[in-house]
Write an enzyme that holds these catalytic residues in place. Structure first.
Site, mmCIF file in Angstrom:
data_model
loop_
_atom_site.group_PDB
_atom_site.id
_atom_site.type_symbol
_atom_site.label_atom_id
_atom_site.label_comp_id
_atom_site.label_asym_id
_atom_site.label_seq_id
_atom_site.Cartn_x
_atom_site.Cartn_y
_atom_site.Cartn_z
ATOM 1 N N GLN A 1 -1.937 -13.342 -2.989
ATOM 2 C CA GLN A 1 -2.542 -13.513 -1.670
ATOM 3 C C GLN A 1 -3.178 -14.888 -1.494
ATOM 4 O O GLN A 1 -3.718 -15.179 -0.420
ATOM 5 C CB GLN A 1 -3.590 -12.423 -1.422
ATOM 6 C CG GLN A 1 -3.066 -11.009 -1.452
ATOM 7 C CD GLN A 1 -2.075 -10.721 -0.338
ATOM 8 O OE1 GLN A 1 -1.975 -11.454 0.638
ATOM 9 N NE2 GLN A 1 -1.323 -9.636 -0.475
ATOM 10 N N HIS B 1 -5.012 -5.269 -7.179
ATOM 11 C CA HIS B 1 -3.783 -4.579 -6.791
ATOM 12 C C HIS B 1 -3.279 -3.815 -8.016
ATOM 13 O O HIS B 1 -3.480 -4.234 -9.152
ATOM 14 C CB HIS B 1 -2.769 -5.633 -6.345
ATOM 15 C CG HIS B 1 -1.526 -5.106 -5.714
ATOM 16 N ND1 HIS B 1 -0.510 -4.530 -6.451
ATOM 17 C CD2 HIS B 1 -1.108 -5.085 -4.415
ATOM 18 C CE1 HIS B 1 0.476 -4.180 -5.638
ATOM 19 N NE2 HIS B 1 0.142 -4.499 -4.405
ATOM 20 N N CYS C 1 -2.223 -0.375 -2.176
ATOM 21 C CA CYS C 1 -1.968 -0.543 -3.615
ATOM 22 C C CYS C 1 -3.239 -0.953 -4.356
ATOM 23 O O CYS C 1 -3.193 -1.715 -5.330
ATOM 24 C CB CYS C 1 -0.847 -1.555 -3.866
ATOM 25 S SG CYS C 1 0.745 -1.077 -3.190
ATOM 26 N N ASP D 1 -4.079 -13.416 -10.376
ATOM 27 C CA ASP D 1 -3.058 -12.923 -9.442
ATOM 28 C C ASP D 1 -3.156 -13.785 -8.179
ATOM 29 O O ASP D 1 -4.139 -13.726 -7.450
ATOM 30 C CB ASP D 1 -3.324 -11.456 -9.123
ATOM 31 C CG ASP D 1 -2.346 -10.880 -8.099
ATOM 32 O OD1 ASP D 1 -1.453 -11.622 -7.635
ATOM 33 O OD2 ASP D 1 -2.491 -9.702 -7.746
ATOM 34 N N LYS E 1 5.972 -13.032 0.023
ATOM 35 C CA LYS E 1 4.713 -13.157 0.757
ATOM 36 C C LYS E 1 4.505 -14.588 1.268
ATOM 37 O O LYS E 1 3.507 -14.855 1.928
ATOM 38 C CB LYS E 1 3.537 -12.737 -0.117
ATOM 39 C CG LYS E 1 3.554 -11.263 -0.508
ATOM 40 C CD LYS E 1 2.329 -10.889 -1.308
ATOM 41 C CE LYS E 1 2.424 -9.484 -1.880
ATOM 42 N NZ LYS E 1 2.347 -8.438 -0.865
#
Length: 409
Positions: A201, A121, A364, A198, A224
């Site tokens: 997700q 991202h 993104c 990261d 999220k």
């Protein structure tokens, strides 16, 4: 205890009662909001509003206690060793920008390297590029195969004595593929390199244990994972966070200031300048509690069943190409796809006309799309509150899109 059903879960989200006509398949962009999280934030502002850390009266002290209890809840949720390892931010983007400033100032010298995965991202790519420009370092891109798989051996080949940081996502927001962060961390540490993961997700969809992964840092966003926008988390190993300089300066991140000297507060407050988002932290803690109430066994089984049905369905439609792995089992709630001859914006508009919410564009992750040789794609993304019937509704529309755009077959 009665088994949990998706109908039970949907009642915990006001959105579904207010919009029964909509099928929401864009949870990777932002999830729907849990009522308990909304209530936690509302209750704080209605009945407990005071600035934490700044008052000696009861209301302020209770706000301080609630805020720090929320930090402890988040630490428990990802199995951080202590609550001092948890920094509250606005979102994952701010967490990664914090690292790209403070961490690089500590470890990067001119000529050093920062490795960034091509699947990243923009939030886990652009801050590192800016830091490299500022400090005279080099960005090295770690390439995956066309299905999104990162070979650990290729990481070994990239690393050298100048590689100080590797930044890579745990779950790609385009491919939906789970990366082997634990193995990546081991390889990095053998080289004396730090690993930044990261988790935007991954944390909302799978049990994440930072001690087991042994990543040095992990970022994620509350919006999220059922909580409001404006609250995020940076996890970091305590010894590294203690060495890093502050990202922002101002109120509440100092112990003492004179006209020519400053002593910063200990962790975690050194990185939380200004008035903190107490309501957001309490809402995020409520979301964490809800995940634990449902249990990861139920969540992962439910999302696994939905993901498999979605990926198998998309793969079976003629003239539709699923991005990433062609094994439907390797999509963690995310299926990005392209349709021959149809622009993703048209795809999204047709779905919208059928009251189905998906995403269209580069998500993104524009460099990844260039790497794949396509300008953009469409994406459907799930959460445990979705149903098989919603996936079928999506697939039924998907099968008609080329004919709606004038193609004969």
């Amino acid at each position: 205890m009665n088994p949990i059903t998706v109908e039970d879960v949907r009642r915990d989200f006001p959105f579904f009662g207010l919009h029964p006509e909509l099928t929401y398949l864009d949870s990777s962009a932002t999830s729907q909001r849990l009522k308990a999280a909304i209530d936690a934030e509302e209750q704080y502002y209605f009945a407990g509003n005071a600035s934490p850390f700044r008052g000696l009266y009861d209301l302020s002290e209770k706000a301080t206690e609630a805020y720090e209890n929320a930090r402890s809840t988040v630490a428990r949720f990802i199995n951080a060793p202590t609550s001092e390892d948890i920094i509250f931010t606005r979102n994952a983007s701010e967490s990664l920008n914090l690292l790209a400033y403070s961490l690089t100032n500590m470890v990067i010298k001119p000529g050093d390297q920062i490795v960034v995965g091509v699947t990243e991202h923009h939030s886990n790519m652009l801050p590192w590029r800016a830091a490299a420009r500022r400090l005279g370092a080099e960005i090295v891109y770690w390439e995956c195969d066309p299905e999104g798989y990162y070979d650990p051996e290729s990481l070994k080949n990239i690393l050298n004595e100048k590689t100080k940081i590797v930044a890579v996502t745990q779950v790609s927001n385009v491919f939906g593929r789970v990366n082997d962060i634990k193995t990546f961390a081991r390889i990095c540490h053998e080289n004396g390199t730090l690993l930044v993961a990261d988790g935007a997700q991954s944390v909302p969809h799978m049990k994440v244990d930072v001690q087991d992964l042994d990543c040095d840092f992990l970022s994620f966003s509350g919006h999220k994972m059922l909580a409001p926008m404006g609250i995020g988390v940076l996890y970091g190993k305590k010894d590294l966070l203690e060495q890093m300089p502050p990202f922002m300066e101002g109120g509440e991140m100092i112990d003492m200031v004179t006209f020519d000297r400053v002593v910063y507060s200990p962790l975690p407050h050194k990185f939380e300048a200004g008035t903190v988002n107490t309501g957001g932290a309490l809402a995020l803690a409520a979301a964490c509690d809800y995940y634990e109430k449902l249990g990861w066994d139920w969540i992962e089984k439910q999302e696994g069943r939905l993901s498999l049905h979605l990926a198998e369905g998309v793969k079976s439609v003629p003239h539709v190409t699923m991005l990433g792995s062609q094994d439907p089992r390797e999509h963690q709630g995310i299926v990005a796809f392209k349709i021959d001859g149809v622009h993703p914006h048209d795809v999204s508009a047709i779905f919208s006309d059928s009251n189905i919410c998906i995403r269209a564009g580069h998500h993104c992750a524009q460099p990844l799309h260039k790497f794949l040789g396509i300008p953009s794609s469409s994406r459907a993304s799930l959460m445990f509150y979705n149903t098989i019937e919603e996936v079928d509704r999506f697939l039924n529309v998907l099968e008609t899109i080329r004919s709606q755009m004038g193609y004969g077959e």
